[in-house]
Design an enzyme around this catalytic site. Sequence first.
Site, mmCIF file in Angstrom:
data_model
loop_
_atom_site.group_PDB
_atom_site.id
_atom_site.type_symbol
_atom_site.label_atom_id
_atom_site.label_comp_id
_atom_site.label_asym_id
_atom_site.label_seq_id
_atom_site.Cartn_x
_atom_site.Cartn_y
_atom_site.Cartn_z
ATOM 1 N N GLY A 49 9.465 7.798 -33.540
ATOM 2 C CA GLY A 49 9.874 8.946 -34.356
ATOM 3 C C GLY A 49 10.464 10.042 -33.494
ATOM 4 N N ASP A 74 13.538 4.999 -33.132
ATOM 5 C CA ASP A 74 13.761 5.607 -34.457
ATOM 6 C C ASP A 74 14.926 4.873 -35.110
ATOM 7 O OD1 ASP A 74 14.381 7.472 -36.643
ATOM 8 O OD2 ASP A 74 13.233 8.956 -35.513
ATOM 9 N N SER A 127 10.505 0.607 -36.593
ATOM 10 C CA SER A 127 9.380 0.648 -35.653
ATOM 11 C C SER A 127 8.594 -0.674 -35.567
ATOM 12 C CB SER A 127 8.482 1.838 -36.010
ATOM 13 O OG SER A 127 7.193 1.683 -35.508
ATOM 14 N N HIS A 147 4.938 9.062 -42.135
ATOM 15 C CA HIS A 147 3.604 9.610 -42.343
ATOM 16 C C HIS A 147 2.969 9.163 -43.651
ATOM 17 C CE1 HIS A 147 4.108 11.573 -38.664
ATOM 18 N NE2 HIS A 147 4.236 12.832 -39.030
ATOM 19 N N ASP A 173 0.783 15.344 -36.186
ATOM 20 C CA ASP A 173 0.524 15.631 -37.599
ATOM 21 C C ASP A 173 -0.813 15.075 -38.067
ATOM 22 O OD1 ASP A 173 3.049 17.049 -38.058
ATOM 23 O OD2 ASP A 173 3.945 15.098 -37.733
HETATM 24 N N1 SAH Z 1 9.189 13.738 -33.108
HETATM 25 C C1 SAH Z 1 10.203 14.410 -33.900
HETATM 26 C C2 SAH Z 1 9.952 14.333 -35.401
HETATM 27 C C3 SAH Z 1 9.870 12.933 -35.955
HETATM 28 S S1 SAH Z 1 10.109 12.895 -37.705
HETATM 29 C C4 SAH Z 1 10.353 15.860 -33.434
HETATM 30 O O1 SAH Z 1 9.883 16.228 -32.365
HETATM 31 O O2 SAH Z 1 10.978 16.654 -34.120
HETATM 32 C C5 SAH Z 1 9.765 11.212 -38.062
HETATM 33 C C6 SAH Z 1 10.848 10.230 -37.636
HETATM 34 O O3 SAH Z 1 10.311 8.925 -37.805
HETATM 35 C C7 SAH Z 1 12.155 10.274 -38.455
HETATM 36 O O4 SAH Z 1 13.251 10.563 -37.623
HETATM 37 C C8 SAH Z 1 12.254 8.857 -39.057
HETATM 38 O O5 SAH Z 1 13.572 8.331 -39.082
HETATM 39 C C9 SAH Z 1 11.361 8.044 -38.151
HETATM 40 N N2 SAH Z 1 10.816 6.863 -38.802
HETATM 41 C C10 SAH Z 1 10.058 6.817 -39.918
HETATM 42 N N3 SAH Z 1 9.749 5.555 -40.232
HETATM 43 C C11 SAH Z 1 10.324 4.764 -39.278
HETATM 44 C C12 SAH Z 1 10.368 3.350 -39.057
HETATM 45 N N4 SAH Z 1 9.758 2.476 -39.863
HETATM 46 N N5 SAH Z 1 11.074 2.900 -38.012
HETATM 47 C C13 SAH Z 1 11.715 3.759 -37.167
HETATM 48 N N6 SAH Z 1 11.685 5.105 -37.322
HETATM 49 C C14 SAH Z 1 11.006 5.602 -38.371
HETATM 50 MG MG MG Z 2 5.514 15.323 -36.386
#
Ligand code: SAH
Ligand code: MG
Length: 215
Positions: A49, A74, A127, A147, A173
Amino acid sequence: MSDYSMSDSARRAAEAARGFMPPDEGLALFDAAMTAAKLNPQKPFIEIGSYCGRSSIYLGEAARQSDTVLFAVDHHRGSEENQPGWEWHEPDLVDEDTGRMDTLPWFRRAVFHAGLEPWVIAVVGDSPTSGRWLDMDFGFVFIDGGHGVEPAALDYRTWTPKVVPGGILAIHDVFTDPALGGQAPYEQIYLPAVESGRFEPVAVTGSLRTLRRVA
Ligand code: SAH
Ligand code: MG
């Protein structure tokens, strides 16, 4: 007080990047990764993420100072909670051509401006699918992906076995009080990690929790 310090330019770049990582939690993340690298030199870091690259800068800077790398996983299509109509949607991140969210250009610019491209390796993909094929272990694993209950549970199963013994697992989170935020990172990742006996809590900074792999 922290034992380690980021370069001013990396710190400024992190604060200028879009994202969901408050500066105090970002610095705690940087510290935890530096500590992990001291415990397990030569092991890479991974984050699940990256969004627009803010946390990637905190961790990429720790990788630079530790002579390792960060894998930044991501699919860049946003989590459920980033989609139109949801609480954390940012409309200008929708790509007109595909009609889908696309945070990859933002991520690339953020890492470039931080000067951290040599230490940050983007893995653009889902992921659990990436985890199935990335057959390595990591000194530091940061989970901040989807999440919802199912994505969080999948990330727990996919990534926690890849933390090297003595390595650090960080989870973002984590809210114990439902009034403050969703429960999935707490119930599907943090609690199972502790209850498994494989991880011991190390520190709490805001919603960031770090644990050490002990078994
Ligand atoms: N760490 C970041 C915030 C992450 S937000 C910061 O510092 O701002 C959550 C991220 O998880 C999003 O960009 C979303 O695309 C990614 N995400 C959610 N589910 C996912 C999956 N199954 N595979 C890959 N990425 C995923
Ligand atoms: Mg976060």
